[in-house]
Design a protein around this motif. Structure first.
Motif, PDB file in Angstrom:
ATOM      1  N   TYR A 107       0.813  -1.100   0.107  1.00 58.56           N
ATOM      2  CA  TYR A 107       0.027   0.056  -0.137  1.00 58.56           C
ATOM      3  C   TYR A 107       0.923   1.130  -0.108  1.00 58.56           C
ATOM      4  CZ  TYR A 107      -3.993   2.866   1.291  1.00 58.56           C
ATOM      5  OH  TYR A 107      -5.288   3.806   1.358  1.00 58.56           O
ATOM      6  N   TRP A 160       4.729   6.399  -1.118  1.00 60.04           N
ATOM      7  CA  TRP A 160       5.069   6.900   0.227  1.00 60.04           C
ATOM      8  C   TRP A 160       6.583   6.564   0.568  1.00 60.04           C
ATOM      9  CZ3 TRP A 160       0.004   5.329   3.085  1.00 60.04           C
ATOM     10  CH2 TRP A 160      -1.051   6.257   2.364  1.00 60.04           C
ATOM     11  N   ASN A 188       1.200   3.870  -3.440  1.00 59.49           N
ATOM     12  CA  ASN A 188       1.102   5.208  -3.027  1.00 59.49           C
ATOM     13  C   ASN A 188       2.244   6.112  -3.194  1.00 59.49           C
ATOM     14  OD1 ASN A 188      -1.703   5.097  -2.540  1.00 59.49           O
ATOM     15  ND2 ASN A 188      -1.485   4.272  -0.494  1.00 59.49           N
TER      16      ASN A 188
END
Length: 367
Positions: free
Chosen positions: A73, A79, A77
């Motif tokens: 995730y 990140w 994304n």
């Protein structure tokens, strides 16, 4: 926002490939039938108990699934980037699994946890090249993790916020889909109940959403240890409740976590710490290998459900989770002196389980 560079995109692609390749190398976890004393017997009675063994993951716990999902995730994304310090607030098992995945993709990892975390878990985190940062109470881990991420220019994974959304609840080989696939040839292929405990609430959210999405009649019971606020928050409909936190490592929280989704829960029970630890030891004897304390919480609640089903003349299956190995708790929950130092008396619950072995009827000492 800065443009996503080609080099950053290439690094993300390679990191995702490594995490997905690791998943392909891993087999599914086992679903064990647990023989029960009559009348609720898996070899002749009307109710079967199954234990989904999450301890066989590469990092030894249910949290391996969560850590993989959180890393994917965060990667998709954008990140995480090459050189990012990954920081997590954890009571231990999630940190062990995240340290594994951080090392897999070549990132430094810091786990923020309380000083009470078992020595065995700390050693595992460090074995995976992670670093441990200690705080005194469970309520301090959030701010400390956030501050460390800011100081290092890294990324705070924040399992307590993202656990419920990082896993695809519709399927994609999540734990719920795995359970139903493994039950397909059983006499009760659709269980009456699935029993789990909650740390982040992510597993409960995944299973509960899957049950609703697939329109299964199966009900979800969440077992909450004493000191945790999930039960009170659910019962009162109040997400602002706070409490001291749990003494059962890995589950229960001092605040109502964002990833705990009360709308997917059919019922909840509070489990005393003495019941969790006594049942942990009881189920370990039946399995022939040690299980962790959250497994004791799950099994105690599952035995209560089975007792009610048997009393009502119902048949069906009950599934719960073996969350991690008891090897991580040799110096704590398996140490009588350590348990006694917390003022926990196992005797009433050990006696209740011994009587259950003889009679097939579990009587809660609180009754």
């Amino acid at each position: 926002m800065p443009r996503l560079s080609d080099s950053h995109r290439a690094w993300i692609d390679e990191a995702v490939r490594k995490v997905e390749a690791d998943s392909q190398r891993s087999a599914d976890t086992h679903l064990h039938v647990v023989p029960l004393p009559a009348p609720g017997s898996a070899t002749g009675g009307g109710v079967d108990l199954y234990l989904k063994d999450e301890s066989v993951h590469p990092t030894g716990s249910l949290k391996h699934r969560l850590a993989r999902s959180l890393f994917l995730y965060s990667l998709v994304n954008g990140w995480l980037h090459e050189g990012s310090t990954v920081v997590e607030a954890s009571s231990g098992s999630t940190a062990v699994s995240e340290a594994y995945f951080a090392r897999l993709i070549g990132l430094p990892f810091v786990a923020v946890m309380t000083t009470s975390t078992s020595r065995e878990k700390v050693e595992l985190i460090e074995w995976y090249d992670g670093r441990c940062h200690f705080v005194d109470t469970a309520g301090e881990v959030y701010d400390a993790a956030r501050a460390l991420a800011e100081e290092t220019g890294g990324h705070y994974m924040d399992q307590f916020t993202y656990a419920e959304r990082a896993t695809d609840w519709r399927g994609n080989n999540n734990i719920a889909e795995s359970i139903f696939g493994q039950l397909a040839q059983e006499r009760h292929p659709v269980p009456s109940w699935i029993v789990v405990s909650a740390g982040t609430g992510g597993t409960a959210a995944t299973i509960g959403r899957f049950l609703h999405y697939r329109r299964h009649p199966t009900k979800l019971l969440v077992a909450d240890p004493e000191g945790s606020v999930f039960y009170d928050g659910w019962a009162l409909g109040d997400a602002t409740v706070t409490g001291p936190g749990s003494r059962i490592e890995g589950i229960g929280r001092p605040r109502f976590e964002p990833s705990f989704i009360p709308g997917v829960v059919d019922d909840m029970v509070q489990v005393p710490d003495a019941a969790s630890i006594a049942t942990m030891r009881w189920i370990s004897e039946r399995l022939g290998r040690p299980a962790g304390p959250s497994t004791g919480t799950n099994v105690w609640a599952a035995l209560g459900v089975i007792g009610r089903m048997v009393a009502a003349g119902e048949e069906g299956g009950v599934v719960t989770l073996l969350c991690d190995s008891g090897e991580r708790y040799r110096s704590t929950y398996y140490d009588d002196a350590w348990v006694s130092s917390l003022g926990i008396d196992l005797a009433p619950y050990a006696a209740a389980l011994a009587d259950y072995e003889r009679t097939g009827v579990l009587v809660d000492p609180r009754a």
